[in-house]
Design a protein around this motif. Structure first.
Motif, short mmCIF file in Angstrom:
data_model
loop_
_atom_site.label_atom_id
_atom_site.label_comp_id
_atom_site.label_asym_id
_atom_site.label_seq_id
_atom_site.Cartn_x
_atom_site.Cartn_y
_atom_site.Cartn_z
N THR A 535 -7.79 -28.82 -23.31
CA THR A 535 -7.16 -30.10 -22.98
C THR A 535 -5.77 -29.83 -22.41
OG1 THR A 535 -8.32 -31.21 -24.79
CG2 THR A 535 -6.44 -32.35 -23.84
N TYR A 536 -5.49 -30.42 -21.26
CA TYR A 536 -4.16 -30.31 -20.64
C TYR A 536 -3.64 -31.72 -20.40
CZ TYR A 536 -0.57 -29.71 -17.06
OH TYR A 536 0.59 -29.77 -16.35
N VAL A 537 -2.42 -31.99 -20.89
CA VAL A 537 -1.82 -33.32 -20.78
C VAL A 537 -0.48 -33.19 -20.06
CG1 VAL A 537 -1.01 -35.36 -22.02
CG2 VAL A 537 -2.92 -34.02 -22.93
N ASN A 538 -0.29 -34.05 -19.07
CA ASN A 538 0.96 -34.09 -18.32
C ASN A 538 1.40 -35.54 -18.20
OD1 ASN A 538 3.15 -33.29 -16.84
ND2 ASN A 538 2.02 -33.00 -14.92
N SER A 539 2.71 -35.75 -18.08
CA SER A 539 3.23 -37.11 -18.01
C SER A 539 4.13 -37.28 -16.79
CB SER A 539 4.02 -37.46 -19.28
OG SER A 539 5.17 -36.65 -19.39
N LEU A 564 -0.87 -28.00 -23.65
CA LEU A 564 -2.07 -27.21 -23.35
C LEU A 564 -2.71 -26.81 -24.67
CD1 LEU A 564 -3.94 -25.78 -21.37
CD2 LEU A 564 -2.40 -23.80 -21.48
N ILE A 565 -3.94 -27.25 -24.85
CA ILE A 565 -4.68 -26.98 -26.08
C ILE A 565 -5.99 -26.31 -25.71
CG2 ILE A 565 -5.67 -28.02 -28.16
CD1 ILE A 565 -3.91 -30.50 -27.53
N ALA A 596 -5.50 -21.68 -29.70
CA ALA A 596 -4.74 -20.47 -29.33
C ALA A 596 -4.66 -19.47 -30.46
CB ALA A 596 -3.34 -20.85 -28.85
N THR A 597 -5.66 -19.47 -31.35
CA THR A 597 -5.63 -18.55 -32.48
C THR A 597 -5.76 -17.10 -32.02
OG1 THR A 597 -6.62 -20.25 -33.87
CG2 THR A 597 -6.69 -18.00 -34.68
N ILE A 598 -6.75 -16.84 -31.20
CA ILE A 598 -6.96 -15.46 -30.72
C ILE A 598 -5.82 -15.05 -29.80
CG2 ILE A 598 -8.50 -13.97 -29.40
CD1 ILE A 598 -10.82 -15.66 -30.36
N THR A 599 -5.39 -15.98 -28.94
CA THR A 599 -4.27 -15.68 -28.03
C THR A 599 -3.03 -15.32 -28.81
OG1 THR A 599 -5.18 -17.26 -26.44
CG2 THR A 599 -2.88 -16.59 -26.14
N GLY A 600 -2.77 -16.01 -29.90
CA GLY A 600 -1.59 -15.74 -30.70
C GLY A 600 -1.58 -14.36 -31.31
N LEU A 601 -2.77 -13.81 -31.57
CA LEU A 601 -2.84 -12.47 -32.15
C LEU A 601 -2.38 -11.40 -31.17
CD1 LEU A 601 -6.31 -12.70 -33.97
CD2 LEU A 601 -4.04 -12.92 -34.99
N ALA A 609 5.57 -18.51 -25.38
CA ALA A 609 4.26 -19.11 -25.67
C ALA A 609 3.88 -20.08 -24.56
CB ALA A 609 4.30 -19.82 -27.01
N LYS A 610 3.63 -19.53 -23.37
CA LYS A 610 3.27 -20.34 -22.22
C LYS A 610 2.15 -19.65 -21.45
CE LYS A 610 7.76 -22.56 -21.43
NZ LYS A 610 8.85 -22.81 -20.44
N ILE A 611 1.34 -20.48 -20.80
CA ILE A 611 0.33 -19.99 -19.87
C ILE A 611 0.50 -20.78 -18.58
CG2 ILE A 611 -2.13 -19.82 -19.39
CD1 ILE A 611 -2.64 -19.44 -22.30
N PHE A 612 0.73 -20.03 -17.48
CA PHE A 612 1.04 -20.66 -16.19
C PHE A 612 2.20 -21.63 -16.31
CE2 PHE A 612 -3.64 -19.90 -16.04
CZ PHE A 612 -3.60 -18.83 -15.15
N GLY A 613 3.18 -21.26 -17.13
CA GLY A 613 4.37 -22.07 -17.27
C GLY A 613 4.23 -23.27 -18.17
N VAL A 614 3.07 -23.45 -18.79
CA VAL A 614 2.84 -24.60 -19.67
C VAL A 614 2.77 -24.12 -21.12
CG1 VAL A 614 1.31 -26.52 -20.24
CG2 VAL A 614 1.53 -25.76 -17.85
N PRO A 615 3.59 -24.67 -22.03
CA PRO A 615 3.53 -24.26 -23.43
C PRO A 615 2.17 -24.61 -24.04
CG PRO A 615 5.51 -25.56 -22.97
CD PRO A 615 4.63 -25.69 -21.77
N TYR A 616 1.61 -23.70 -24.79
CA TYR A 616 0.34 -23.98 -25.46
C TYR A 616 0.60 -24.19 -26.95
CZ TYR A 616 0.42 -18.96 -26.63
OH TYR A 616 0.77 -17.72 -27.09
N SER A 617 -0.26 -24.99 -27.57
CA SER A 617 -0.11 -25.35 -28.98
C SER A 617 -0.90 -24.39 -29.85
CB SER A 617 -0.60 -26.78 -29.22
OG SER A 617 0.14 -27.70 -28.43
#
Length: 812
Positions: A535-539, A564-565, A596-601, A609-617
């Motif tokens: 899920t990606y949310v932008n405003s 980014l989730i 982002a459990t595996i990514t966090g490892l 904590a960003k992917i393509f400049g977007v912070p992920y949760s």
């Protein structure tokens, strides 16, 4: 008999009231018409003010109701007829315990015929409406509706056959093992009303001493004896004819699993010997001598023919033309139009040539073909082969659904926050996209929600978007899951977009995508596993008013942040609520959501904590929804729900993302509070007096609901309910004091109670609930219970505390 003396009691405070004067002119000898009743009620409302109505004695109204619905019913009886008002069965005997006697009495009570007119506290309102409607010449209009929808015709005493009921009761108690029972019946009559009375003296109930199964050496007898340990007829249990019938069906079911295709329950006979003494019986089970020879033999599958393009008139059936026959593994697929790939049937057919027939594989194959969704009608046929004995050819006739269809839906929406709106959706469906029974659904939607009155008036919500889902009737994966049940496992791919505009505040754009699997172990258990859920949310278009609100309430800033989730999700559902005969049923749905459990490892603490400049949760979220339903009598139910949800933010997250948080309050939650208005904890925003009211959310949720549902009459149901719960934050937030979860969480529960009415329209349940809060968690400690503040006569209190919920379906 006149009504004047009863009317005078009611109207003593206002003797000149037009309403009571009019009603006093209505005499039962002349009949009490619909028009008379309507005009009476109309003038009663006009002529009686609130003060006068408050002085009218309730007992006087009860007298009036009794006279209208009781005396008037008798008045309409034809000459020489009496009204049958029911029968009563009494069981008398010292051999039965009190509990056994009550159970037997309730059993016998259901057998009495005819059924009397329905009554309510001794009154018969349906019969009353039938009578006052009079004769109807047309099958429409208010009179016809009152007579046939609200009313029901009278049950006359002349329809009662006491001796017939006595014979039925005697037969039932004998079938239950009371072989020396005695039954008798009589009637009493008073004021043209007849009641039937039945007395049953059952005596001692006979018990089973032993059960003997067929002892010959045939294959059929061996098959019956092979499962005798599972018999329903147990030594020491009471004799019961219904249990014997069930045992015959059990034997038939087991034989069907062993290849005896033509066997039937009627081929088993039970011989009962009740002369052995001591109120005991021996039961000898035998196969009838008249049983056909083919019913005694096992059958095997020969050829399997599949017609995936079968028409109702049978014109597509071709058996001897190899031009259209495709041999695939053990199947012969006859598909002139090349409708579907033969590989589909490898995943739906449980039979193969040479298999011994069994009922389980028979039903599983049919269920899987139906669950594909590609075929409108599914039927099969077994035929004995012409040249081979004990061989069956199997034919599957599959009538395709229309491959493509379009559905347009217009929905009305409402919630307890006074938002009203609508949504229009257009759905296009292809039921056989890639000729493998894949289903592709593409949807487009648009709608709006407007608050008619309240603090959010003018902050309207507009939404539009699109969604596409492709479902494969198989697992697309390097691993395999045991899916030998009746339900086909499915792989789902989904892509979606939503544009949400909140006037005067902001715009949110949400992109979603997922890939995963759905499968059912059986009719009770279902699994849903999304390997990847993104899920990606932008405003944008954030207004200064909203930014000003963010300054005073910084947590609102999280709503308009880029989010980014991504990660796996898993949900498990178990329910047995479809078992209508069970007195107690339950439903459970639980799941886990990891982002982002595996990514966090693999990310170091130094990495951003960003992917393509977007912070992920980063978070782990778990939720459990448990519901328990208890039958109360034949028509009522007590429903209960416990919901527990916990979200644990970690890494770069202090709270789980707003769109993943929990909310409380609303039509399917705590109904005494407006939607998403509770919590978190005891926190309440002090700056909402002249601004919009935001949605309140939390990382933790606890909700408790209980509701008693009672059948009132016809399609109308009533309900009494109580709801409690709240949401909390996992971590302390200085901007929202009291919002975090602590050991005192029980002291922060919001509680509401109320009553509701439901209309069961068969295709949907229309629900209206009126609720009020009795505990407000945002009040100071010691003042949260609000019983002492209830003031139903105060208009402002009603406006602030009475919440009406209009919804479709039960809340849980």
């Amino acid at each position: 008999m006149k009504l004047n003396k009863y009317i005078y009691r009611i109207g003593s405070e206002r003797k000149n009231s037009k309403a009571f004067y009019l009603l006093s002119k209505c005499r039962l000898e002349q009949g009490f018409s619909v028009a008379c009743l309507v005009v009476f009620l109309k003038n009663l409302i006009r002529s009686c003010g609130a003060g006068t109505m408050g002085k009218i004695k309730i007992s006087s109204f009860l007298w009036l109701i009794i006279m209208l619905s009781s005396c008037s019913n008798i008045k309409y009886l034809p000459e020489g007829e009496k009204l049958y008002i029911g029968g009563e069965v009494k069981v008398k005997g010292d051999s039965l315990r009190k509990k056994e006697k009550k159970a037997l009495q309730e059993n016998l009570q259901t057998l009495i015929r005819p059924k009397p007119n329905s009554s309510f506290f001794g009154l018969r309102p349906k019969l009353f409406f039938y009578n006052i409607a009079g004769e109807t010449k047309k099958e429409k209009g208010i009179r016809y509706w009152i007579k046939n929808k609200l009313g029901e015709p009278p049950v006359y005493a002349s329809k009662l056959d006491v001796q017939y009921n006595v014979d039925v009761l005697q037969n039932r108690v004998e079938n239950l093992g009371y072989f020396r029972a005695h039954s008798e019946g009589d009637t009493t009559s008073k004021n043209k009303k007849v009641t039937a009375h039945y007395l049953v003296q059952p005596g001692v109930q006979y018990k089973i001493r032993k059960v003997v199964f067929p002892e010959d050496t045939t294959e059929l007898a061996k098959a019956i004896r092979a499962d005798q340990a599972q018999t329903l007829l147990k030594a020491g249990r009471p004799y019961d004819l219904d249990v014997i019938k069930s045992e015959r069906e059990r034997i038939d079911s087991k034989l069907k699993e062993r290849g005896f295709y033509y066997f039937a329950p009627d081929y088993v006979i039970a011989k009962v010997d009740s002369t052995i003494g001591k109120q005991e019986v021996d039961i000898l089970l035998e196969v009838k001598k008249q049983t056909p020879a083919k019913s005694k033999g096992e059958y095997f599958i020969n050829d399997i023919y599949i017609y995936p393009d079968y028409s109702i008139n049978g014109s597509s059936v071709i058996r001897n033309n190899n031009k259209y026959v495709t041999q695939y593994k053990g199947f012969k697929v006859i598909d002139r139009k090349n409708t579907i790939k033969p590989q589909v049937f490898d995943r739906t057919m449980f039979f193969e040539p040479g298999d011994k027939y069994n009922r389980t594989d028979h039903n599983l194959s049919l269920n899987r073909l139906v669950s594909l969704g590609t075929f409108k009608f599914v039927k099969n046929q077994f035929k004995e082969t012409d040249s081979l004995s004990n061989k069956l050819d199997v034919y599957y006739f599959l009538t395709p659904n229309r491959k493509k269809s379009v559905r347009l839906e217009l929905l009305g929406k409402t919630n307890s926050a006074n938002y009203r709106g609508t949504e229009l959706s257009l759905n296009w469906l292809n039921r056989n996209t890639l000729r493998g029974a894949e289903q592709l659904t593409i949807s487009a939607f648009g709608g709006f929600e407007v608050q008619i009155g309240g603090q959010n008036k003018g902050y309207n919500i507009y939404r539009y978007g699109a969604d596409a889902t492709l479902v494969f009737p198989r697992f697309i994966a390097p691993f395999n899951v045991n899916t030998s049940g009746a339900f086909i496992p499915k792989t789902q791919i989904n892509l979606g977009y939503e544009h949400q505009r909140r006037l005067k505040l902001y715009t949110l754009r949400t992109f979603k995508g997922s890939f995963g699997y759905v499968w059912k172990e059986n009719v009770f258990k279902e699994h849903e596993f999304k390997v990847l859920d993104v899920t990606y949310v932008n405003s944008n278009n954030v207004t200064q008013e909203y930014l000003n609100k963010v300054d005073s309430m910084p947590s609102l800033g999280r709503i308009i942040e880029k989010q980014l989730i991504f990660g796996p999700t898993y949900f498990f559902t178990y329910t047995n609520t479809t078992l209508a005969n069970k007195p107690n049923t339950f439903y459970y749905r639980g799941g886990i959501d990891l982002s982002a459990t595996i990514t966090g490892l693999f990310m170091s603490k130094k990495d951003t904590a960003k992917i393509f400049g977007v912070p992920y949760s980063q978070y782990a979220k778990m939720e459990h929804d448990f519901r328990y339903y208890i039958k109360v009598g034949a028509k009522n139910k007590w429903a209960n729900r416990v919901f527990v949800g916990v979200g644990l933010p970690y890494g770069n997250s202090r709270e789980i993302p707003y769109i993943k948080q929990f909310f409380s309050g609303g039509t399917n939650s705590i109904r005494a509070f407006r939607a998403r208005s509770i919590g978190p904890g005891s926190y309440m925003d002090p700056n909402t007096a002249h601004s919009f009211v935001p949605d309140y959310s939390g990382d933790i949720k606890l909700e408790l609901n209980t509701e008693y549902r009672a059948k009132l009459f016809s399609i109308v149901e009533g309900a009494l309910f109580a709801d409690a719960g709240n949401v909390w934050l996992m971590n302390r937030n200085s901007d929202r004091p009291g919002a975090e979860f602590t050991k005192d969480f029980m002291d922060q529960l919001a509680v509401g109670v109320g009553a509701g009415i439901r209309f069961d329209l068969s295709f949907l349940i229309l629900r209206g609930d009126l609720a009020m809060p009795i505990r407000k968690p945002y009040l100071p400690k010691g003042e949260r219970w609000t019983f002492d503040q209830i003031d139903l006569g105060n208009k402002q209190w009603r406006r602030d505390n009475l919440i009406f919920n209009l919804a479709i379906g039960y809340p849980f």
